[in-house]
Write a protein that holds these residues in place. Structure first.
Motif, PDB file in Angstrom:
ATOM      1  N   PRO A 110       0.832  -1.208   0.000  1.00 34.85           N
ATOM      2  CA  PRO A 110       0.000   0.000   0.000  1.00 34.85           C
ATOM      3  C   PRO A 110       0.864   1.255   0.000  1.00 34.85           C
ATOM      4  N   ASP A 111       0.345   2.309  -0.595  1.00 32.26           N
ATOM      5  CA  ASP A 111       1.120   3.535  -0.669  1.00 32.26           C
ATOM      6  C   ASP A 111       0.203   4.740  -0.635  1.00 32.26           C
ATOM      7  N   LEU A 112       0.779   5.901  -0.397  1.00 29.02           N
ATOM      8  CA  LEU A 112       0.047   7.161  -0.427  1.00 29.02           C
ATOM      9  C   LEU A 112       0.425   7.999  -1.638  1.00 29.02           C
ATOM     10  N   CYS A 119      -4.756  14.183  -5.599  1.00 30.89           N
ATOM     11  CA  CYS A 119      -5.363  15.349  -4.938  1.00 30.89           C
ATOM     12  C   CYS A 119      -4.579  16.623  -5.252  1.00 30.89           C
ATOM     13  N   ALA A 120      -3.248  16.554  -5.232  1.00 32.66           N
ATOM     14  CA  ALA A 120      -2.445  17.749  -5.533  1.00 32.66           C
ATOM     15  C   ALA A 120      -2.676  18.215  -6.966  1.00 32.66           C
ATOM     16  N   THR A 125      -5.095  22.148 -10.684  1.00 33.82           N
ATOM     17  CA  THR A 125      -5.927  22.267 -11.881  1.00 33.82           C
ATOM     18  C   THR A 125      -7.128  23.166 -11.612  1.00 33.82           C
ATOM     19  N   ILE A 126      -7.766  22.996 -10.463  1.00 38.30           N
ATOM     20  CA  ILE A 126      -8.922  23.834 -10.108  1.00 38.30           C
ATOM     21  C   ILE A 126      -8.492  25.284  -9.921  1.00 38.30           C
ATOM     22  N   ALA A 127      -7.366  25.498  -9.245  1.00 41.59           N
ATOM     23  CA  ALA A 127      -6.907  26.875  -9.013  1.00 41.59           C
ATOM     24  C   ALA A 127      -6.522  27.564 -10.319  1.00 41.59           C
ATOM     25  N   VAL A 128      -5.807  26.868 -11.183  1.00 34.11           N
ATOM     26  CA  VAL A 128      -5.399  27.467 -12.461  1.00 34.11           C
ATOM     27  C   VAL A 128      -6.612  27.734 -13.346  1.00 34.11           C
ATOM     28  N   SER A 129      -7.528  26.781 -13.419  1.00 33.24           N
ATOM     29  CA  SER A 129      -8.706  26.991 -14.266  1.00 33.24           C
ATOM     30  C   SER A 129      -9.611  28.082 -13.703  1.00 33.24           C
ATOM     31  N   GLY A 130      -9.652  28.256 -12.387  1.00 28.86           N
ATOM     32  CA  GLY A 130     -10.417  29.352 -11.795  1.00 28.86           C
ATOM     33  C   GLY A 130      -9.826  30.704 -12.152  1.00 28.86           C
ATOM     34  N   ASN A 131      -8.504  30.819 -12.075  1.00 27.48           N
ATOM     35  CA  ASN A 131      -7.844  32.070 -12.466  1.00 27.48           C
ATOM     36  C   ASN A 131      -7.989  32.322 -13.968  1.00 27.48           C
ATOM     37  N   TYR A 161      -8.748  17.855  -0.356  1.00 25.98           N
ATOM     38  CA  TYR A 161      -8.163  16.969   0.650  1.00 25.98           C
ATOM     39  C   TYR A 161      -9.172  16.582   1.726  1.00 25.98           C
ATOM     40  N   ALA A 162     -10.089  17.484   2.072  1.00 22.42           N
ATOM     41  CA  ALA A 162     -11.132  17.124   3.038  1.00 22.42           C
ATOM     42  C   ALA A 162     -12.035  16.042   2.450  1.00 22.42           C
ATOM     43  N   TYR A 163     -12.396  16.203   1.186  1.00 22.21           N
ATOM     44  CA  TYR A 163     -13.246  15.201   0.544  1.00 22.21           C
ATOM     45  C   TYR A 163     -12.517  13.867   0.403  1.00 22.21           C
ATOM     46  N   ALA A 164     -11.259  13.918   0.006  1.00 25.56           N
ATOM     47  CA  ALA A 164     -10.503  12.685  -0.254  1.00 25.56           C
ATOM     48  C   ALA A 164     -10.153  11.931   1.024  1.00 25.56           C
TER      49      ALA A 164
END
Length: 188
Positions: A110-112, A119-120, A125-131, A161-164
């Motif tokens: 198992p790994d993280l 998530c990162a 992607t969300i931040a760049v597409s929002g800008n 991260y809260a959702y994941a």
């Protein structure tokens, strides 16, 4: 390794049984041994040497435990190579009927790595597409001066991260609670 005391009794009960001793070298023809080795393995042996101390340490069953505030502790959760990641992606996209994905790919190591970087990637992607969408909305206005909004990274990181991490944790807690209530009937 120690010999078992009952070995003679077992052979007396079943004289046709096949026996293998650890001390005896395996009888593999030279051409068959070369065929079993992976290509490029000779180069690895030359670079790393043929010392079996790493294998001995791993097979001893004693893991060195590091305190949780050190990098060594978290390094074990990111110990995957590219081929394992690609196999896991292929296995999740193209499931094999009758095979358990978790047991086949994840349980042995198992790994993280995957959850962290997925998530990162989503956060940035969300931040760049929002800008970018904010820039495109105000594109034709002469009074608009573009300023990147870095708070979108924090908001996206908190949400993703809260959702994941919290949703699976809540689901696990619910299943543990439900399993304790209905333990005799159904096990999850």
């Amino acid at each position: 390794f120690a010999e078992f005391d009952d070995a003679a009794n077992l052979l007396a009960a079943n004289p046709d049984a096949t026996t293998i001793s650890i001390e005896e070298p395996a009888e593999i023809p030279k051409n068959q041994h070369e065929r079993l080795q992976e290509p490029g393995r000779e180069e690895d042996d030359e670079l790393l040497g043929t010392d079996d101390s790493d294998k001995t340490e791993l097979l001893a069953g004693q893991k060195k435990s590091a305190p949780f505030w050190t990098f060594d502790y978290y390094q074990t959760f990111f110990d995957v190579d590219t081929y394992q990641v690609l196999d896991r992606i292929k296995g999740s996209v193209f499931p094999v009927p009758g095979k358990n994905f978790v047991r086949l790919y994840i349980r042995s190591n198992p790994d993280l790595y995957g959850p962290f970087w997925i998530c990162a990637t989503l956060v940035f992607t969300i931040a760049v597409s929002g800008n970018l969408s904010n820039f495109l909305i105000h594109l034709g206005r002469p009074t608009y001066h573009y300023v990147p909004e870095f708070r979108k990274v924090s908001i996206a990181a908190t949400a993703i991260y809260a959702y994941a991490w919290l949703v699976p944790l809540a689901l696990w807690g619910f299943l543990v609670w439900r399993n304790s209530k209905v333990m005799n009937i159904v096990s999850y």
